[in-house]
Design a protein around this motif. Sequence first.
Motif, PDB file in Angstrom:
ATOM      1  N   LEU A  99      -3.493  -8.666  15.177  1.00 31.65           N
ATOM      2  CA  LEU A  99      -2.159  -8.062  15.283  1.00 31.65           C
ATOM      3  C   LEU A  99      -2.153  -6.672  14.650  1.00 31.65           C
ATOM      4  N   GLY A 100      -3.008  -6.489  13.634  1.00 25.86           N
ATOM      5  CA  GLY A 100      -3.043  -5.213  12.909  1.00 25.86           C
ATOM      6  C   GLY A 100      -1.885  -5.052  11.956  1.00 25.86           C
ATOM      7  N   ASP A 101      -1.311  -6.161  11.507  1.00 23.76           N
ATOM      8  CA  ASP A 101      -0.177  -6.092  10.582  1.00 23.76           C
ATOM      9  C   ASP A 101      -0.127  -7.385   9.767  1.00 23.76           C
ATOM     10  N   LEU A 102       0.707  -7.382   8.747  1.00 26.93           N
ATOM     11  CA  LEU A 102       0.981  -8.614   8.015  1.00 26.93           C
ATOM     12  C   LEU A 102       1.649  -9.604   8.946  1.00 26.93           C
ATOM     13  N   SER A 103       1.337 -10.901   8.769  1.00 29.74           N
ATOM     14  CA  SER A 103       2.146 -11.908   9.475  1.00 29.74           C
ATOM     15  C   SER A 103       2.068 -13.231   8.729  1.00 29.74           C
ATOM     16  N   ALA A 104       3.055 -14.084   8.980  1.00 28.01           N
ATOM     17  CA  ALA A 104       3.107 -15.390   8.315  1.00 28.01           C
ATOM     18  C   ALA A 104       1.877 -16.205   8.689  1.00 28.01           C
ATOM     19  N   CYS A 105       1.381 -16.998   7.713  1.00 26.92           N
ATOM     20  CA  CYS A 105       0.124 -17.731   7.918  1.00 26.92           C
ATOM     21  C   CYS A 105       0.302 -19.150   8.439  1.00 26.92           C
ATOM     22  N   ARG A 141      -0.717   0.238  11.605  1.00 24.89           N
ATOM     23  CA  ARG A 141       0.580  -0.442  11.528  1.00 24.89           C
ATOM     24  C   ARG A 141       0.725  -1.154  10.171  1.00 24.89           C
ATOM     25  N   TRP A 142      -0.349  -1.830   9.788  1.00 25.37           N
ATOM     26  CA  TRP A 142      -0.370  -2.504   8.479  1.00 25.37           C
ATOM     27  C   TRP A 142      -0.175  -1.481   7.350  1.00 25.37           C
ATOM     28  N   SER A 143      -0.864  -0.345   7.445  1.00 24.85           N
ATOM     29  CA  SER A 143      -0.755   0.699   6.417  1.00 24.85           C
ATOM     30  C   SER A 143       0.682   1.186   6.279  1.00 24.85           C
ATOM     31  N   ALA A 144       1.305   1.451   7.406  1.00 24.96           N
ATOM     32  CA  ALA A 144       2.693   1.937   7.373  1.00 24.96           C
ATOM     33  C   ALA A 144       3.616   0.875   6.773  1.00 24.96           C
ATOM     34  N   HIS A 145       3.349  -0.376   7.107  1.00 26.92           N
ATOM     35  CA  HIS A 145       4.156  -1.477   6.579  1.00 26.92           C
ATOM     36  C   HIS A 145       4.017  -1.565   5.052  1.00 26.92           C
ATOM     37  N   GLU A 188      -5.931   2.743   6.683  1.00 24.98           N
ATOM     38  CA  GLU A 188      -5.207   3.594   7.642  1.00 24.98           C
ATOM     39  C   GLU A 188      -5.881   3.697   9.025  1.00 24.98           C
ATOM     40  N   SER A 189      -7.171   4.009   9.038  1.00 30.48           N
ATOM     41  CA  SER A 189      -7.817   4.296  10.321  1.00 30.48           C
ATOM     42  C   SER A 189      -7.946   3.035  11.181  1.00 30.48           C
ATOM     43  N   LYS A 190      -8.207   1.900  10.539  1.00 30.98           N
ATOM     44  CA  LYS A 190      -8.408   0.665  11.298  1.00 30.98           C
ATOM     45  C   LYS A 190      -7.097  -0.067  11.604  1.00 30.98           C
ATOM     46  N   TYR A 191      -6.191  -0.047  10.638  1.00 24.80           N
ATOM     47  CA  TYR A 191      -4.940  -0.820  10.772  1.00 24.80           C
ATOM     48  C   TYR A 191      -3.719   0.051  10.442  1.00 24.80           C
ATOM     49  N   LEU A 233      -4.232   1.051  -1.087  1.00 26.67           N
ATOM     50  CA  LEU A 233      -4.682   0.087  -0.076  1.00 26.67           C
ATOM     51  C   LEU A 233      -4.362   0.609   1.327  1.00 26.67           C
ATOM     52  N   ALA A 234      -3.166   1.169   1.458  1.00 31.61           N
ATOM     53  CA  ALA A 234      -2.736   1.692   2.763  1.00 31.61           C
ATOM     54  C   ALA A 234      -3.650   2.829   3.209  1.00 31.61           C
TER      55      ALA A 234
END
Length: 363
Positions: free
Chosen positions: A161-167, A252-256, A247-250, A242-243
């Motif tokens: 997904l490239g972002d945090l999500s519920a496990c 969306r996650w970084s921005a989140h 950044e380069s790989k994820y 961490l962001a």
Amino acid sequence: MSDHAVLHVKGRVLVGPDDVRDELWVVEGRISYDRPSGARDVRTVDGWALPGLVDAHCHVGLGAHGPVDTDVAEKQALTDREAGTLLIRDAGSPSDTRWIDDRDDLPKIIRAGRHIARTRRYIRGYAHEIEPDALVAYVGQEARRGDGWVKLVGDWIDRDLGDLSACWPREAIEAAIAEAHRLGARVTAHCFSEDSLTDLVESGIDCVEHATGLTEDLIPLFAERGVAIVPTLVNIATFPALADGGESKYPRWSAHMRRLHERRYDTVRNAHDAGIPVYVGTDAGGTLPHGLVAAEVAELVTAGIPPVEALAATTWAARAWLGRPGLEEGAAADLVVYDTDPRADVRVLAAPRRVVLGGRVVD
Ligand SMILES: [Zn+2]
């Protein structure tokens, strides 16, 4: 450590935020407010006394890559002791640290067993990594291994997904929390994101770690159910780094992660103002060093929590929440003495004058 027949703590003893006494005595490791008759060999400690500080999110026996040797775990516990942390809620460790219970020179520990995470959804080497059909069994196992707490990883980056999500699916969470409660254990979960929280709180979770995703819509439900949060702001401070790294790989996650970091103080203050119990935790032991309890209290004040309540979050209130005594008559004499009134300026916590553990002054 040095043994003394009797210890006399005088100056100002903060039994509670508004219960201030002039002195206490320590006889055979226990607190007394009556001067012992015929006391000889009395050692006196002067200053402002607080109950031993609580770090409600700390890891002993855990390092950057997983379990560490016993001597490293001992150093971690000693570093906490020097900082005045005399009660730890261990929020997940792959090491067996039961030997610490036999050491009266080390902080007391309330364990949550080992982290329980979804497969490949946490830091490598830390957790039992499992699938939802095994969750109830693992929760049962860790509830029996721990001291009344179980630790779940509620959300983490989903690399597809490239972002945090519920496990975890809702049914698995409900069954797992019910099983822990049946065994008399409370449940907490690591949560950075917004979308993991609803299922956890509606399923009866007792506490959420970090809770950076706690937004206005869920705050009333947390408050109504008395679900505590342990923000670990000294850990949240690492989100921008961490962001940058991801950044380069994820992107969306970084921005989140950056958004969660930017609103961290508002999140904590809004939660506190709504009546959600907030406690001090440093997250030491994974990547952060031990001994940061004073820095975390200062961060809670920066977030807008009144100093006396930030103090309570590592002393009176935190101990009550964990079912451990403070400076009551007859309690084990675990206390910290400071030069000045910590209610006036919590920064004094960074430099304890004396640490007293089990009635003995730590030299
Ligand atoms: Zn942690």
